[in-house]
Design a protein around this motif. Structure first.
Motif, short mmCIF file in Angstrom:
data_model
loop_
_atom_site.label_atom_id
_atom_site.label_comp_id
_atom_site.label_asym_id
_atom_site.label_seq_id
_atom_site.Cartn_x
_atom_site.Cartn_y
_atom_site.Cartn_z
N ARG A 174 -20.42 -42.06 -67.00
CA ARG A 174 -22.14 -41.44 -67.19
C ARG A 174 -22.51 -41.44 -65.65
O ARG A 174 -23.54 -41.64 -64.93
CB ARG A 174 -22.42 -43.37 -67.79
CG ARG A 174 -22.37 -43.23 -69.24
CD ARG A 174 -23.37 -42.58 -70.12
NE ARG A 174 -23.72 -43.27 -71.28
CZ ARG A 174 -24.11 -42.40 -71.76
NH1 ARG A 174 -24.89 -41.25 -71.94
NH2 ARG A 174 -23.88 -42.55 -73.91
N SER A 175 -21.49 -42.16 -64.94
CA SER A 175 -22.50 -42.18 -63.49
C SER A 175 -22.88 -41.31 -62.67
O SER A 175 -23.28 -41.35 -61.87
CB SER A 175 -21.64 -43.57 -62.55
OG SER A 175 -20.23 -43.36 -61.81
N ASP A 176 -21.95 -40.16 -62.79
CA ASP A 176 -21.56 -38.71 -62.58
C ASP A 176 -22.65 -38.23 -63.79
O ASP A 176 -22.40 -36.75 -63.33
CB ASP A 176 -20.08 -38.35 -62.93
CG ASP A 176 -19.41 -39.00 -61.86
OD1 ASP A 176 -19.90 -39.24 -61.06
OD2 ASP A 176 -18.06 -38.91 -61.98
#
Length: 332
Positions: free
Chosen positions: A94-96
């Protein structure tokens, strides 16, 4: 990092995926992953693109686990996977800026690998089943107006371009096929010359769809005439076992060429960015439904495995009904 071994010649001869080499996991995981992909290809008949995506997702997960645990991933360690490990991986993705749909596919691939290991007696990876799939918003496809879809299949619309006329004829035939029979672009470009009847000699195509599943789809005579017109003008040989549609140099036609053609044409015709080759397939289904087509029959024509996939077109029809109501009703 993980990589596939370069054994293309072996793969081409055997038809099986090449053995997978992983530097983030032990050889036992690599072996089981190779066997899993072979199973999906032979038994489940998944498409090459799906297999590639599943393999990539599992490799990314194993790479993450090796960094997360600080050690190479082995089968015994993988069998002790915890739900927190999976959640950490999903959070990292998700952070990517990975979207919900890609995360859902990744989780589906991981679960498939886990179920395969269980069937092979290599452990019970229950943590993968304990994770809830991410929610994704359902976006409705955006079909084209009937008049616009027909203009895209008219070779005369490109008469001012500095291209050989046979290329205009080819692209018009492909566009007409996408809209007239509701094919995916890969299905249309995958047709061989022998698969397409001459005008008046037939009205059915045998299409090889997702997962190597074949289906019969009707084809209009005027579409067959466009294809025949292209074939007559094409300067390259079109043998019966060769591709129906070829590129400028005579090789198989790339889907990217049709996508670029659509980009140029939608600018000339004033169409929105949503006007893509796949939008012609959406238009096919929506226009059939609008004119009273049976949903189950449309499912068969599109090659959808589930009726729920086809039901999205009922939402499009409802939207248009409300648009008509708002613009035409005196009290709206």
């Amino acid at each position: 990092m993980a990589k596939l071994s370069d054994k293309k010649s072996t793969e081409a001869r055997s038809g099986a995926p090449a053995p997978i080499e992983l530097i983030c996991a032990n050889a036992d995981i690599s072996l089981q992953m190779t066997r899993w992909l072979s199973h999906l290809r032979a038994e489940r008949r998944l498409s090459p693109k799906t297999l590639e995506a599943y393999a990539r997702d599992v490799r990314q997960f194993l790479t993450f686990l090796a960094e997360h645990w600080g050690a190479l991933v082995s089968l015994p360690r993988f069998a002790k996977l915890e739900a927190s490990d999976v959640r950490a991986f999903m959070a990292a993705r998700r952070s990517d800026d990975i979207g919900g749909r890609s995360l859902m596919r990744a989780l589906a691939g991981l679960r498939s690998f886990g179920r395969f290991l269980e069937r092979e007696g290599k452990g019970n990876v229950g943590a993968l089943s304990a994770i809830r799939a991410p929610k994704i918003g359902k976006s409705l496809p955006k079909p084209l107006q009937m008049a616009s879809a027909k203009r895209l299949a008219d070779a005369n619309e490109r008469a001012g371009e500095n291209r050989d006329p046979w290329i205009w004829a080819r692209d018009a035939a492909v566009m007409a096929l996408l809209y007239g029979s509701g094919l995916r672009i890969s299905e249309a470009l995958g047709l061989k010359r022998r698969d397409v009847p001459a005008p008046g000699a037939g009205d059915v195509l045998i299409v090889n769809g997702k997962g190597n599943k074949t289906r019969m789809v009707p084809v209009l005579q005027n579409v067959l005439e466009l294809i025949a017109d292209y074939a007559a003008q094409c300067p390259h040989p079109l043998p019966a076992e060769g591709p129906m549609f070829v590129g400028a140099r005579g090789g198989p036609l790339s889907p990217r060429i049709i996508q670029l053609t659509m980009e140029r044409m939608r600018g000339a015709l004033g169409l929105p960015d949503s006007a893509t080759p796949h939008a012609l397939r959406h238009s096919f289904a929506t226009h059939l439904l609008t004119r009273g087509g049976d949903l189950r029959a449309i499912q068969e024509l599109l090659g959808h495995a589930s009726l729920s996939t086809t039901q999205i077109y009922t939402g499009i029809d409802t939207e248009r009904l409300f648009e008509v109501y708002k613009t035409a009703h005196p009290r709206a």
